[in-house]
Write a protein that holds these residues in place. Structure first.
Motif, PDB file in Angstrom:
ATOM      1  N   ALA A 146    -103.693 -64.119  -4.647  1.00  0.00           N
ATOM      2  CA  ALA A 146    -103.748 -62.660  -4.699  1.00  0.00           C
ATOM      3  C   ALA A 146    -102.694 -62.183  -5.681  1.00  0.00           C
ATOM      4  O   ALA A 146    -101.533 -62.615  -5.621  1.00  0.00           O
ATOM      5  N   PHE A 147    -103.088 -61.299  -6.594  1.00  0.00           N
ATOM      6  CA  PHE A 147    -102.186 -60.792  -7.625  1.00  0.00           C
ATOM      7  C   PHE A 147    -102.036 -59.281  -7.490  1.00  0.00           C
ATOM      8  O   PHE A 147    -102.952 -58.588  -7.051  1.00  0.00           O
ATOM      9  N   ARG A 148    -100.903 -58.804  -7.907  1.00  0.00           N
ATOM     10  CA  ARG A 148    -100.691 -57.365  -7.973  1.00  0.00           C
ATOM     11  C   ARG A 148    -101.124 -56.857  -9.348  1.00  0.00           C
ATOM     12  O   ARG A 148    -100.833 -57.485 -10.363  1.00  0.00           O
ATOM     13  N   ASN A 149    -101.852 -55.755  -9.353  1.00  0.00           N
ATOM     14  CA  ASN A 149    -102.283 -55.135 -10.597  1.00  0.00           C
ATOM     15  C   ASN A 149    -101.074 -54.492 -11.275  1.00  0.00           C
ATOM     16  O   ASN A 149    -100.498 -53.540 -10.754  1.00  0.00           O
ATOM     17  N   MET A 203     -93.836 -59.243 -10.059  1.00  0.00           N
ATOM     18  CA  MET A 203     -93.524 -59.814 -11.368  1.00  0.00           C
ATOM     19  C   MET A 203     -94.719 -60.560 -11.944  1.00  0.00           C
ATOM     20  O   MET A 203     -95.493 -61.190 -11.208  1.00  0.00           O
ATOM     21  N   ARG A 204     -94.872 -60.493 -13.238  1.00  0.00           N
ATOM     22  CA  ARG A 204     -95.954 -61.190 -13.938  1.00  0.00           C
ATOM     23  C   ARG A 204     -95.845 -62.699 -13.708  1.00  0.00           C
ATOM     24  O   ARG A 204     -94.752 -63.281 -13.808  1.00  0.00           O
ATOM     25  N   GLY A 390    -101.139 -72.817 -12.448  1.00  0.00           N
ATOM     26  CA  GLY A 390    -101.489 -71.987 -13.587  1.00  0.00           C
ATOM     27  C   GLY A 390    -101.852 -72.854 -14.779  1.00  0.00           C
ATOM     28  O   GLY A 390    -102.502 -73.886 -14.641  1.00  0.00           O
ATOM     29  N   VAL A 391    -101.434 -72.445 -15.974  1.00  0.00           N
ATOM     30  CA  VAL A 391    -101.683 -73.215 -17.194  1.00  0.00           C
ATOM     31  C   VAL A 391    -100.366 -73.862 -17.616  1.00  0.00           C
ATOM     32  O   VAL A 391     -99.397 -73.175 -17.934  1.00  0.00           O
ATOM     33  N   LEU A 423    -103.411 -64.754 -17.367  1.00  0.00           N
ATOM     34  CA  LEU A 423    -102.504 -63.901 -16.607  1.00  0.00           C
ATOM     35  C   LEU A 423    -102.847 -62.423 -16.775  1.00  0.00           C
ATOM     36  O   LEU A 423    -102.745 -61.636 -15.822  1.00  0.00           O
ATOM     37  N   ASP A 424    -103.261 -62.033 -17.978  1.00  0.00           N
ATOM     38  CA  ASP A 424    -103.682 -60.646 -18.189  1.00  0.00           C
ATOM     39  C   ASP A 424    -104.857 -60.294 -17.282  1.00  0.00           C
ATOM     40  O   ASP A 424    -104.907 -59.209 -16.695  1.00  0.00           O
ATOM     41  N   ILE A 425    -105.795 -61.203 -17.164  1.00  0.00           N
ATOM     42  CA  ILE A 425    -106.952 -60.974 -16.293  1.00  0.00           C
ATOM     43  C   ILE A 425    -106.512 -60.908 -14.835  1.00  0.00           C
ATOM     44  O   ILE A 425    -106.892 -59.993 -14.086  1.00  0.00           O
TER      45      ILE A 425
END
Length: 443
Positions: A146-149, A203-204, A390-391, A423-425
């Motif tokens: 789950a990510f924060r926008n 944080m990103r 991640g990558v 990450l942008d997505i």
């Protein structure tokens, strides 16, 4: 466990305005309860540990309204959470070492099917010592994030959970564990994440890791289809597992085997991972490697060694081919897990209309091909990927004879662009097209 008592303002309100419960106190775990506002769908009861009804002066379970789709239950907690303390937690990060306040449990029995989901404070799971999972490893799991926008920090979404839960069904089928509706499970997971949404980092690159686990809880000493099963979902706030800017070293494992044709390498079973701990420890101790790159078992004498995957990641190679760059990942078979991040990266690269000279391919990759490319300076980049990691840039491959296969770039432009785009997505910064409509599921 240390606990504290804080004033709790809460209410359950029916869709037509009826007030079912409000006020009282709640004893909280050490990690505390975050300030949040959320809706429940599909839960018969919500259990908040040691909730105290102030009018009755006694500890009691916090029971929600009757299980009826006509009701919308809204609960709001106001606890005066110290935001500085939460931000400090986010800075510490780490993977799998910290857990949120709540968990979800769903139980299955052959005679009664699946129970309603239950939310409780995170804690131990009672289990009979004869449970099949303890003796035969009958368990499968998933990892969702789950990510924060970052363009709208109040919004949280899950990244491609439908694909993860579909894969969970395939894994369950391989163990004869009961199937559960992916759609209903997804809605329940959203409710859990909504409850603990203030744990989602700001944080990103950071996220809230969602771990559904399905296992046989049948109390019997016998290798047979389970009659009882348990589904649990826990949450863990995390940064990426490792520093993605620091290139990793992979040890090429030519002795131990992670998966084999006809086996279970293509599904996410718990036993697939425990057997990789010993080779990884050896690779670390003897060669200083961060991870292990496994080869596919030879199917015939004299056949070339082909590359499969890392212990927890899929792998990509960037080869120079005349005027083009070929981004190649081993083709899926029953020795390779069909990674969700892997599939996403393939789609992302195929969408690069401004880079027509870059082509992504799924095919057999042999160790001999990688060795030849490294020796002739046509191995441009290597990177690996996974939900947790991640990558990740790969700086070199090391073999047991000490030979090192090194790409031109330890962290090259293809790896960097893939990581940045993904990450942008995930953080909602590319909010058009397929990425927003099908990859991101709002909580």
């Amino acid at each position: 466990m240390h606990s504290s008592r804080r004033q709790l303002s809460a209410s359950i309100v029916g869709s037509t305005g009826e007030r079912w419960w409000e006020g009282g106190y709640c004893r909280l775990t050490r990690s505390g309860m975050r300030r949040s506002s959320f809706f429940f769908r599909g839960f018969r009861s919500f259990i908040s540990p040691f909730c105290r009804d102030s009018s009755r002066g006694e500890d009691a379970k916090f029971l929600a309204v009757p299980h009826d789709n006509t009701y919308m239950r809204h609960i709001q907690y106001c606890t005066g959470e110290n935001k500085e303390e939460q931000n400090e937690d986010e800075k510490q990060g780490g993977f799998g070492k910290q857990f949120t306040d709540y968990m979800m449990t769903i139980r299955y029995s052959y005679n009664h099917g699946w129970s309603e989901p239950t939310l409780t404070a995170i804690g131990d799971i009672p289990m009979h010592p004869a449970s099949q999972v303890l003796h035969y490893g009958m368990a499968c799991f998933e990892g969702i994030k789950a990510f924060r926008n970052l363009t709208n920090p109040q919004q949280v979404h899950l990244f491609r959970p439908d694909i993860h839960l579909k894969r969970l069904g395939v894994s369950a089928s391989r163990l004869q564990l009961p199937q559960i509706s992916s759609n209903q499970l997804l809605e329940s997971i959203k409710d859990l994440v909504r409850l603990d949404q203030d744990w989602v980092p700001h944080m990103r690159g950071q996220s809230l890791y969602v771990r559904p686990l399905l296992f046989s809880s049948s109390a019997m000493l016998g290798v047979t289809s389970p009659q009882e099963a348990t589904m649990t979902v826990i949450l863990s706030p995390c940064t990426d597992v490792v520093d993605q800017q620091r290139p990793m070293t992979l040890f090429v494992e030519e002795e131990h085997c992670r998966a084999w044709p006809g086996g279970t390498g293509h599904v996410k079973l718990s036993g697939n991972y425990s057997s990789t701990i010993h080779p990884q420890r050896q690779a670390k101790d003897l060669f200083g490697a961060d991870q292990v790159l496994y080869l596919a078992p030879s199917t015939s004498p004299g056949s070339k060694l082909s590359i499969a995957e890392c212990g927890t990641m899929n792998v990509f190679f960037v080869f120079q081919h005349k005027e083009c760059l070929h981004v190649v990942t081993p083709a899926l078979n029953d020795t390779i897990l069909p990674g969700v991040t892997r599939a996403s990266i393939i789609d992302i690269i195929r969408g690069w209309t401004d880079m027509t000279a870059v082509r992504v391919m799924e095919r057999t990759v042999t160790l001999e091909e990688v060795q030849h490319a490294a020796n002739h300076e046509s191995l441009i980049e290597i990177f690996a990927c996974g939900t947790a990691s991640g990558v990740q840039s790969i700086g070199s491959l090391v073999r047991k004879n000490g030979e090192r296969l090194t790409p031109i770039h330890a962290c090259g432009p293809i790896t960097t662009r893939v990581r940045t785009t993904l990450l942008d997505i995930q953080h909602g910064m590319l909010n058009d097209g397929e990425y927003a409509s099908s990859w991101l599921h709002p909580v």
